[in-house]
Structures are given as structure tokens and as C-alpha cells.
Motif scaffolding. Structure first.
Motif, PDB file in Angstrom:
ATOM      1  N   VAL A  82       0.839  -1.203   0.000  1.00 16.69           N
ATOM      2  CA  VAL A  82       0.000   0.000   0.000  1.00 16.69           C
ATOM      3  C   VAL A  82       0.873   1.251   0.000  1.00 16.69           C
ATOM      4  O   VAL A  82       0.603   2.223  -0.714  1.00 16.69           O
ATOM      5  CB  VAL A  82      -0.972  -0.012   1.197  1.00 16.69           C
ATOM      6  N   GLY A  83       1.946   1.246   0.773  1.00 18.08           N
ATOM      7  CA  GLY A  83       2.868   2.380   0.786  1.00 18.08           C
ATOM      8  C   GLY A  83       3.550   2.590  -0.549  1.00 18.08           C
ATOM      9  O   GLY A  83       3.687   3.727  -1.017  1.00 18.08           O
ATOM     10  N   LEU A  84       3.980   1.503  -1.195  1.00 17.73           N
ATOM     11  CA  LEU A  84       4.603   1.619  -2.510  1.00 17.73           C
ATOM     12  C   LEU A  84       3.630   2.163  -3.545  1.00 17.73           C
ATOM     13  O   LEU A  84       3.974   3.061  -4.318  1.00 17.73           O
ATOM     14  CB  LEU A  84       5.118   0.248  -2.974  1.00 17.73           C
ATOM     15  N   VAL A  85       2.420   1.634  -3.552  1.00 17.40           N
ATOM     16  CA  VAL A  85       1.425   2.104  -4.521  1.00 17.40           C
ATOM     17  C   VAL A  85       1.126   3.585  -4.291  1.00 17.40           C
ATOM     18  O   VAL A  85       1.067   4.373  -5.238  1.00 17.40           O
ATOM     19  CB  VAL A  85       0.148   1.242  -4.446  1.00 17.40           C
ATOM     20  N   GLY A  86       0.943   3.981  -3.034  1.00 10.48           N
ATOM     21  CA  GLY A  86       0.661   5.390  -2.738  1.00 10.48           C
ATOM     22  C   GLY A  86       1.787   6.305  -3.172  1.00 10.48           C
ATOM     23  O   GLY A  86       1.552   7.354  -3.786  1.00 10.48           O
ATOM     24  N   GLY A  87       3.028   5.928  -2.892  1.00  3.24           N
ATOM     25  CA  GLY A  87       4.168   6.751  -3.282  1.00  3.24           C
ATOM     26  C   GLY A  87       4.340   6.841  -4.788  1.00  3.24           C
ATOM     27  O   GLY A  87       4.574   7.921  -5.334  1.00  3.24           O
ATOM     28  N   VAL A  88       4.193   5.721  -5.479  1.00  2.00           N
ATOM     29  CA  VAL A  88       4.362   5.716  -6.927  1.00  2.00           C
ATOM     30  C   VAL A  88       3.237   6.504  -7.604  1.00  2.00           C
ATOM     31  O   VAL A  88       3.487   7.257  -8.554  1.00  2.00           O
ATOM     32  CB  VAL A  88       4.439   4.267  -7.460  1.00  2.00           C
TER      33      VAL A  88
END
Length: 125
Positions: free
Chosen positions: A10-16
Motif C-alpha cells: 500500500v505504501g509503494l502504490v501510494g508513493g508511486v
């Protein structure tokens, strides 16, 4: 799915997604300047607004799980470092996007700071 893996994803998707929206705003701003008014000036503003919405969702998720906001902030920081005038950032390659204007740079700094705050404060934020 394991909770830790889900938090990182979820953190990776949000940042990207935030990085892609900042890049889209840069492209739309350049298109508006190049076309002389054919492209609406409101589209980049809409991209920045969506970045704010995603950031607030990540901060809210960071109240429950610090990993989400920490990973999102780390992703944005990774792509922000090559744009900063630091000697320490010279080893970081410019992988996907480099914010071209001061506006994108300022928004990226705010995103990193907000994610760091949410990650450090956790449930108390």
C-alpha cells in the motif's frame, strides 16, 4: 496476505501514484505553456489536488500502521534526492522522474515531510 506485506505494498502504490501524478502535472504544465492556451491550466491543479487527497489517505492509514506512510515517504524521497543540491544525493540515480519545476520539488518535499511526520507519530498523529 501478511499484514506487513500489505502495508509495504500500500505504501509503494501510494508513493508511486503520487510521483506519477506529479510527473503528469509537469507534463500538463509544459503542454499548456507550449500550446498557448489549448490545454487547460486547471489540469495540473487537479493533479496536485489528487496528490493531496492521496497524501491525506496515506497519513490516515499511517495512524493505524506506520509502515504505510514510511514507505510512501521513502519512495518520494528516493526520487526527490537527485533534484536536491546535495553532495550526498549524487549516488542516487534519476530513475523515473525528476521534478522539473520548483513547484513539483516543493510539493515532493511537503509529501516527504508529511509522511515522515505520520510515520514518526503513528497513532498519535
Amino acid at each position: 496476505m501478511n499484514r506487513s506485506v500489505r502495508s509495504v505494498l500500500v505504501g509503494l502504490v501510494g508513493g508511486v501514484v503520487m510521483l506519477l501524478l506529479l510527473d503528469l502535472a509537469r507534463i500538463l504544465t509544459q503542454a499548456h505553456a507550449r500550446d498557448g492556451g489549448e490545454t487547460s491550466a486547471w489540469w495540473p491543479i487537479a493533479c496536485y489536488a489528487v496528490v493531496g487527497v492521496i497524501l491525506s489517505a496515506i497519513i490516515a492509514a499511517g495512524n493505524r500502521d506506520r509502515v504505510i506512510s514510511g514507505v510512501s515517504g521513502g519512495v518520494v524521497l528516493l526520487f526527490l534526492l537527485p533534484t536536491l543540491p546535495l553532495q550526498l544525493a549524487a549516488w542516487v540515480p534519476s530513475l523515473l522522474l525528476v521534478p522539473a519545476t520548483a513547484v513539483q520539488q516543493a510539493i515532493a518535499v511537503v509529501v516527504v515531510a508529511a509522511c515522515a511526520y505520520a510515520a514518526l507519530r503513528g497513532p498519535r498523529a
